[in-house]
Every structure is written in structure tokens, then in C-alpha cells.
Design an enzyme around this catalytic site. Structure first.
Site, PDB file in Angstrom:
ATOM      1  N   ASN A 394      -7.428 -51.097  12.787  1.00 38.93           N
ATOM      2  CA  ASN A 394      -6.064 -51.119  12.257  1.00 38.93           C
ATOM      3  C   ASN A 394      -5.911 -50.109  11.127  1.00 38.93           C
ATOM      4  O   ASN A 394      -5.305 -49.058  11.312  1.00 38.93           O
ATOM      5  CB  ASN A 394      -5.712 -52.531  11.776  1.00 38.93           C
ATOM      6  CG  ASN A 394      -4.215 -52.736  11.607  1.00 38.93           C
ATOM      7  OD1 ASN A 394      -3.495 -51.836  11.204  1.00 38.93           O
ATOM      8  ND2 ASN A 394      -3.743 -53.926  11.917  1.00 38.93           N
ATOM      9  N   ASP A 395      -6.485 -50.410   9.976  1.00 32.84           N
ATOM     10  CA  ASP A 395      -6.298 -49.538   8.814  1.00 32.84           C
ATOM     11  C   ASP A 395      -6.861 -48.137   9.037  1.00 32.84           C
ATOM     12  O   ASP A 395      -6.305 -47.160   8.532  1.00 32.84           O
ATOM     13  CB  ASP A 395      -6.962 -50.164   7.584  1.00 32.84           C
ATOM     14  CG  ASP A 395      -6.354 -51.509   7.228  1.00 32.84           C
ATOM     15  OD1 ASP A 395      -5.139 -51.682   7.433  1.00 32.84           O
ATOM     16  OD2 ASP A 395      -7.096 -52.397   6.771  1.00 32.84           O
ATOM     17  N   VAL A 396      -7.946 -48.020   9.798  1.00 31.67           N
ATOM     18  CA  VAL A 396      -8.598 -46.712   9.966  1.00 31.67           C
ATOM     19  C   VAL A 396      -7.852 -45.807  10.939  1.00 31.67           C
ATOM     20  O   VAL A 396      -8.241 -44.654  11.127  1.00 31.67           O
ATOM     21  CB  VAL A 396     -10.071 -46.879  10.417  1.00 31.67           C
ATOM     22  CG1 VAL A 396     -10.869 -47.606   9.362  1.00 31.67           C
ATOM     23  CG2 VAL A 396     -10.156 -47.586  11.756  1.00 31.67           C
ATOM     24  N   PHE A 434      -6.959 -55.423   7.206  1.00 26.72           N
ATOM     25  CA  PHE A 434      -7.564 -55.943   5.981  1.00 26.72           C
ATOM     26  C   PHE A 434      -6.827 -55.462   4.736  1.00 26.72           C
ATOM     27  O   PHE A 434      -6.839 -56.109   3.698  1.00 26.72           O
ATOM     28  CB  PHE A 434      -9.034 -55.520   5.923  1.00 26.72           C
ATOM     29  CG  PHE A 434      -9.923 -56.545   5.281  1.00 26.72           C
ATOM     30  CD1 PHE A 434      -9.595 -57.881   5.275  1.00 26.72           C
ATOM     31  CD2 PHE A 434     -11.110 -56.158   4.679  1.00 26.72           C
ATOM     32  CE1 PHE A 434     -10.422 -58.822   4.684  1.00 26.72           C
ATOM     33  CE2 PHE A 434     -11.954 -57.091   4.085  1.00 26.72           C
ATOM     34  CZ  PHE A 434     -11.592 -58.430   4.089  1.00 26.72           C
ATOM     35  N   ALA A 435      -6.145 -54.297   4.840  1.00 20.69           N
ATOM     36  CA  ALA A 435      -5.394 -53.767   3.696  1.00 20.69           C
ATOM     37  C   ALA A 435      -4.029 -54.433   3.550  1.00 20.69           C
ATOM     38  O   ALA A 435      -3.291 -54.145   2.602  1.00 20.69           O
ATOM     39  CB  ALA A 435      -5.220 -52.259   3.829  1.00 20.69           C
TER      40      ALA A 435
END
Length: 468
Positions: A394-396, A434-435
Site C-alpha cells: 500500500n504505502d510503498v 500502515f501510514a
């Protein structure tokens, strides 16, 4: 006849060389298992030889040997249990606990040595080593417990600290701790040690609590380095050469890994520790507006898209670990390769919740190492990729890192999957990563969302591809 201390130090030297070779072999997946085994044997040798030294010096009593036996038995049993029972998704939490236990062990050894010192033995170098061991070991222990809580997503560790200026508070604590260590070293008195433990306990909490969840890979690497430095300091306390060497290796490798993680996130270590990530900073408008153009797909549709592809790139993330989908992904990749499709895996340095998390998962599934491509190598060629399949990441892959300077992940290099002709995102829902921020990639024109459990989705795609 050789003195027992000479024999022990020679064996310690052999163990240290084995540590170095083992650490070197850990740098490559093909030799990592062998390197881990060599390092484990080296540690066993060091433990056995240390026990022999106690016996040779005549300091052993039946009670002492009993305690050593109990410790080895309990510790060995716990180690075997964890090795068998802990899932790969829980490996980051386990690593955090290991770091903490290493720091805690250093504190106990330094405390025991302090209690047994005579006035003549309380030299400045010994007291300095005891103070440093207590400081770093305590910070590592409590900081690692906080990291464990964050990785486990325990609510208590997600709340902000009730301190108006945590950075200033940490700075004051740091100065106080250095002063206490200096008092120990210059006066030879042991009373500051208890204050060091108390202040370092507070610092362990206040240092890690404000750090955002997306920074946990960096924090784990840093705490690993701390545990090594604490062990090295303890080695000076008890005059144990192999502990000094092994602790220094862990400390140095941890710092190097921390720097690599920071570079991958385009952030400095100071920024990670003191310029903490906080949720917020998403694109304008509500999530409903952002995801208004999201298009869903099915296994049959994905199979048809893959049937016309020449190059496919898988982008794994923490969701792949949760779903235990690595073996299913390997099976799909093998099926595509049989059809003449070029298959690669794009690996972000901080994907997952600890350094190297995705590499370990894919190695477990026997994915060929030469198919794993680092972010910097794969990004320039993603424009020539027919299909990019994002599984649990997701964030990456979030383009907000490049487009929104107010985003918590602003400036973090990402895997630019949006350049691919078609992007398939396998995810249970549109929930944030996670962010804790939304991801505009899900609503991009060339993106299709496959809402399902990662493993089930890939297995369904495998079945659909076979039926074409």
C-alpha cells in the site's frame, strides 16, 4: 601446558571468525541459511567455552551449574517453540522482542558485575562500561517493547504521549543520563546506576512511542544496533572478547542497515527519530470522492489480461505475508513463465514490517533470486511492463509520496507501478496502509481492484489461467 585463558581466547577467536563469515554469507539468499547455521554454531561454541572457563577458574558451584542448566534448558525450549510456532507475519514482532531481550540481558549482566565489584576493581573504565551497558541496554529493552506493541497494533502504543514537548524532554533525559554515566566513571560509585536504569526506561518509551508505524523497519534496525552496542559494552564489563566482537558486529551492521532503510525512505535518521510521521495529509476531499472511480475486477478478467501480457511484475507487501500467499504467487509465476511471459518481483526496501521481510517470504517459496528486482532497478523499466500485480502493498506504491508535500510519506521513494499498462491491486478492501492515508493509485485509470484475500485471489487467478 597452555593456560586455560589462552585456550579460551583462541577458541573465542575461532568463534569470532565464524561470526564474521556467517554475517558475510547472510548477505545472499543462496548462502543465508548456511551463514545462519555457522553463526549459531559459533554462539554455541562461545557459550560452552565460557562455561568451561567458569569451571577452570574454580568459580563453579553446584548451585551455579544448576542455574546455568536451567537457563539453557528454558531458553532452548523457548527458542525451539518460537522457531516452530511463530508465523512469518509475526517475524517483525519476534525480531523486536529479540532485540529487547538482548538489551535486557546486557543490563542484568552489568548489574551483577556492579554488585560484585570491590573498591579496587571499580576503575573508571569498568564503571564507564557498566554505565553505558545499563543505559543502552535499558533503552533497547523498553524501546523494543514499544516497537513490538506498535507492530502488534496494540491501541495503547498508538496513542500520543501526554508530554507537551517530547523532543525537548528526550534531550533533557539524554543529558541527565550522560551526566550520571560520567559520575559513575569519575567517582567509582555505583548509586547512579539505578537512576540510569530509571531514566533510560523513560527514554526508551518516549523515544519510540511518537514514531509512526511506517518507520518501524528503520526502528527495528536501529534497536538491533543498540542491542549489539549494549552487548559490546557488557563485554568490556566482564572482559569477554567474543562478546565485544559479536556485539560490535551487530552494532555496526545494524547502523549500516538503518542507513540503508533511511536512504530508501529519503529521510535522515534524525528525521525518523525526532521528526515523526503522523497521520493526515491525504488528498483533498473525502475518501468516497477519491475512490468514486474505482473499478473492480475478477479472476477471469485478470486471467484474460495476463493471457496477452509479455512482461508481468509482482509487487509484494505486508498483506502477502498476512495471507501467506507467497507459494500461490510462485505457482502463478511459474504458470506464466510456461506460457513465455517474463516474470519479475519488485522489492521495496521497507515493504513489510522489517528489513528484508519480502525477500525472506519469497525465498521461503523458492522464488529464484535473480527474479527479485530492487526498487531503483525496476522503476526505470516499469513503463514497459504489461501488468503489475500489487499484492498487499500500500504505502510503498502510494503516489502521494511524489505528489503531496504535506503527506506523511512525502518524499519517500515508491515503486512506480502506475507507469505499467495495467495495474491489478489485490486487497481485501480500500482501507489505508500502515501510514493511515488513502491511496489514489486504487482509483487510477489503468488500475483494477481485485477485492479478496491475497492467497484465495491468486489461487483463483491460477485456476482461471489454466482454463483459458
Amino acid at each position: 601446558m597452555l593456560d586455560s585463558h589462552i585456550i579460551v581466547n583462541l577458541v573465542y577467536l575461532v568463534a569470532a571468525v565464524m561470526f564474521i563469515f556467517g554475517l558475510k554469507m547472510l548477505a545472499h539468499p543462496r548462502t543465508a541459511v548456511r551463514g545462519n547455521m555457522i553463526s549459531s554454531i559459533a554462539m554455541l561454541i562461545a557459550v560452552v567455552v565460557t562455561a568451561y572457563l567458569v569451571f577452570a577458574d574454580g568459580n563453579a558451584t553446584w548451585a551455579g551449574w544448576l542455574l546455568i542448566g536451567i537457563g539453557l534448558t528454558i531458553g532452548g525450549a523457548i527458542g525451539v517453540f518460537l522457531a516452530v510456532k511463530v508465523e512469518m507475519t509475526q517475524m517483525p514482532q519476534l525480531v523486536a522482542l529479540f532485540n529487547g531481550l538482548g538489551g535486557g540481558a546486557s543490563v542484568f549482566v552489568a548489574s551483577a558485575e556492579l554488585l560484585g565489584l570491590t573498591d579496587a576493581e571499580a576503575t573508571p573504565d569498568v564503571m564507564l562500561a557498566i554505565g553505558i551497558s545499563g543505559l543502552i541496554g535499558t533503552v533497547t529493552f523498553w524501546g523494543s517493547l514499544v516497537a513490538f506493541g506498535k507492530l502488534q497494533e496494540i491501541d495503547l502504543f498508538e496513542k500520543p504521549l501526554p508530554i507537551p514537548a517530547p523532543q525537548a524532554f528526550n534531550a533533557v533525559l539524554g543529558v541527565v543520563l550522560l551526566v550520571l554515566v560520567a559520575i559513575m566513571a569519575t567517582t567509582g560509585m555505583g548509586w547512579p546506576f539505578l537512576l540510569i536504569i530509571l531514566c533510560a526506561t523513560a527514554l526508551g518509551f518516549t523515544l519510540v512511542m511518537p514514531i509512526g508505524g511506517a518507520d518501524m523497519p528503520v526502528v527495528i534496525a536501529l534497536l538491533n544496533s543498540y542491542s549489539g552496542l549494549a552487548a559490546a559494552a557488557t563485554g568490556f564489563v566482564i572482559d569477554n572478547n567474543v562478546l565485544i566482537i559479536s556485539g560490535s558486529l551487530v552494532g555496526a551492521s545494524g547502523i549500516i542497515l538503518t542507513q540503508i532503510m533511511c536512504k530508501a525512505m529519503n529521510r535522515s535518521l534524525v528525521n525518523v527519530l525526532f521528526g515523526t510521521m503522523q497521520p493526515g495529509g491525504g488528498p483533498a476531499g473525502s475518501d468516497d470522492e477519491l475512490y468514486a472511480t474505482v473499478r473492480s475486477t475478477s479472476a477471469d478478467d485478470v486471467a484474460m489480461i495476463l493471457d496477452n501480457a509479455q512482461r508481468v511484475v509482482f509487487v509484494p507487501g505486508y498483506g502477502l505475508a498476512v495471507a501467506q500467499a507467497q507459494h500461490a504467487v510462485r505457482d502463478l509465476a511459474n504458470l506464466l513463465q510456461e506460457k513465455g511471459v517474463a516474470v519479475e518481483y519488485a522489492i521495496h526496501p521497507v515493504a513489510g514490517r522489517m528489513p528484508g521481510h519480502m525477500n525472506v517470504l519469497l525465498a521461503e517459496a523458492d522464488v529464484p533470486y535473480d527474479q527479485l528486482q530492487e526498487m531503483d532497478d525496476i522503476n526505470p523499466t516499469l513503463g514497459q511492463v504489461d501488468v503489475a500485480i500489487v499484492i498487499g502493498a500500500n504505502d510503498v506504491v502510494n503516489p502521494l509520496a511524489n505528489t503531496d508535500p504535506n503527506s506523511p510519506i512525502a518524499g519517500m521513494p515508491i515503486i512506480e507501478v502506475g507507469k505499467a499498462r495495467t495495474v491489478i491491486v489485490i486487497k481485501r478492501s480500500l482501507s489505508p496502509g500502515f501510514a493511515k492515508i488513502p491511496n489514489p493509485l486504487f482509483a487510477a485509470e489503468n488500475t483494477l481492484m481485485f477485492f479478496s484475500d491475497g492467497k484465495k485471489a491468486v489461487l483463483d487467478i491460477v485456476t482461471a489461467v489454466k482454463e483459458l
